[in-house]
Design an enzyme around this catalytic site. Structure first.
Site, PDB file in Angstrom:
ATOM      1  N   ASP A 354       0.828  -1.269   0.018  1.00 32.81           N
ATOM      2  CA  ASP A 354      -0.078  -0.020  -0.019  1.00 32.81           C
ATOM      3  C   ASP A 354       1.017   1.227  -0.049  1.00 32.81           C
ATOM      4  OD1 ASP A 354      -2.173  -1.608  -0.114  1.00 32.81           O
ATOM      5  OD2 ASP A 354      -2.725  -1.311   2.415  1.00 32.81           O
ATOM      6  N   GLU A 355       2.015   1.104   0.526  1.00 31.89           N
ATOM      7  CA  GLU A 355       3.074   2.326   0.588  1.00 31.89           C
ATOM      8  C   GLU A 355       4.014   2.214  -0.432  1.00 31.89           C
ATOM      9  OE1 GLU A 355       4.104   2.633   4.519  1.00 31.89           O
ATOM     10  OE2 GLU A 355       2.179   2.573   5.401  1.00 31.89           O
ATOM     11  N   LYS A 356       4.012   1.179  -1.159  1.00 25.64           N
ATOM     12  CA  LYS A 356       4.559   1.172  -2.491  1.00 25.64           C
ATOM     13  C   LYS A 356       6.213   0.362  -2.143  1.00 25.64           C
ATOM     14  CE  LYS A 356       2.341   4.674  -5.355  1.00 25.64           C
ATOM     15  NZ  LYS A 356       2.526   5.949  -6.170  1.00 25.64           N
TER      16      LYS A 356
END
Length: 419
Positions: A354-356
């Site tokens: 989700d935070e890459k």
């Protein structure tokens, strides 16, 4: 009485059984013991591993030396797919055509050095360039070289199983085999006590679009570890010709002669046989070693986004895997506390994605893959497909999907103690 038929353009390599083809062309007689279309499959007799497949096992004769009805049907169907089957001449190779075909079959570009190395091998063995190093090293060229010797052609495009052609159990999608140990040479000619018949060389790409991959090796009967060999294929074979593990029991003159020829060819074509600059440069970019020790490389942004560390050391991770594997069955494994640790790790990876920080999922997916037990296959396949797609390495996602498919998974993989 001489035949009035035209000689078959495929010669002894032809394995067509289409009646119209046989009626139109003349075929030389072939002995069962020297049928070059029946490529030997390297497997452990006890565990039937670690080679996933040699694509040509689809046409391997039975004990009587004949093909069964189902195998004949496969061959006929393959050629019906492409009536104008592509024939690649050993004497005149269309490089653009082969590049295009390699991309279609293996989903990766073929390195330009392959063509130059093939030219050298043709100087050593004009009839069978793929065997140029058999006598000296016991090594046979396979994989991408099967395009150059016409073992693979357009008729094989579209069959997903080609993605496991010479793929070993511990070979992640980044690894593409191009050379193997010939078992006959290992048993009869070479001093290879420290190398098993599952030693193989290949190209390693961190990204499926890499044009100049590194050369690595793995001996999958021993471990999942991947070892750096050279910046190019010439440097690798030059080093192997100095490796005592491969030295002939007799005939050192032949061994040294081949080494001198390789050095001369490299000098004439300005090929570096010594430098390992590319390997050293890659080492600086490695985010984590993973259990295969060659590591992963993912792009990092200026604010350090792209990878985050797993909250567990490699040693502790291996111990957790061992505890799970050593249990009697999957029902007991699912109840093991170590499985909860793995599930917790997968949850953390979803947060990371989700935070890459896509590298975290890639690392753990590779670790599960290297654990070498089918209990981890489903999770490994899920994490790796997800990571490759997020990293825009979709071709690797397709390769791991085929590698870990139900048809290719074996019930017995090498034990984790080999790691």
């Amino acid at each position: 009485m001489n035949s009035k038929k035209s000689p078959c353009p495929y010669g002894e390599k032809c394995y067509r059984i289409n009646p119209e083809h046989l009626e139109q062309y003349d075929h030389p007689k072939r002995t069962k013991t020297n049928d070059r279309n029946s490529t030997k499959i390297l497997t452990d007799k006890k565990t039937k591993n670690p080679l996933i497949t040699n694509y040509f096992k689809r046409t391997k004769p039975n004990e009587s030396g004949e093909l069964d009805d189902e195998q004949k049907k496969i061959i006929v169907n393959d050629h019906l797919k492409s009536p104008k089957t592509l024939c690649i001449s050993k004497k005149s190779l269309d490089h653009d055509l082969i590049r295009n075909l390699h991309q279609k079959l293996f989903l990766t570009p073929i390195p330009d050095e392959i063509f130059l190395f093939w030219n050298f091998c043709q100087q050593i063995s004009s009839k069978q360039p793929e065997d140029a190093f058999i006598d000296a090293l016991g090594i046979k060229l396979v994989g991408p070289f099967d395009l150059l010797n016409n073992k693979l052609n357009e008729s094989h495009v579209g069959n997903e199983n080609i993605l496991t052609h010479w793929r070993y159990f511990y070979d992640p999608p980044e690894f593409q085999t191009f050379a193997i140990i010939d078992t006959n040479c290992r048993n009869n000619h070479l001093k290879l006590e420290s190398i098993s018949c599952d030693y193989h060389l290949g190209y390693f790409r961190d990204d499926p679009t890499d044009q100049k991959p590194l050369v690595v090796s793995n001996d999958s009967k021993k471990s999942c570890e991947i070892h750096a060999e050279g910046d190019n294929i010439f440097a690798t074979f030059h080093t192997l010709l100095s490796d005592k593990r491969f030295k002939l029991k007799n005939n050192n003159d032949q061994y040294n002669n081949l080494r001198r020829k390789l050095e001369t060819f490299a000098e004439e074509n300005q090929i570096n046989l010594i430098d390992k600059t590319k390997h050293e440069e890659r080492k600086k970019k490695v985010n984590a070693p993973t259990l295969h020790q060659f590591g992963i490389v993912v792009p990092m942004s200026d604010n350090n986004v792209g990878y985050r560390k797993l909250p567990i050391t490699d040693n502790n991770l291996k111990r957790s895997f061992e505890r799970i594997i050593n249990l009697n069955d999957d029902e007991q494994r699912r109840k093991c506390s170590s499985v909860k640790e793995i599930q917790h790790m997968i949850t953390l990876i979803q947060y990371a994605n989700d935070e890459k920080d896509f590298g975290m999922g890639l690392e753990f997916g590779i670790d599960l893959f290297d654990a070498g037990h089918q209990f981890f296959h489903r999770s490994s396949k899920h994490l790796l497909k997800q990571a490759y797609e997020l990293l825009d390495r979709k071709n690797f996602a397709q390769i791991i999907h085929i590698h870990l498919s139900d048809d290719n998974r074996q019930k017995q993989w090498p034990n984790l103690s080999a790691i």
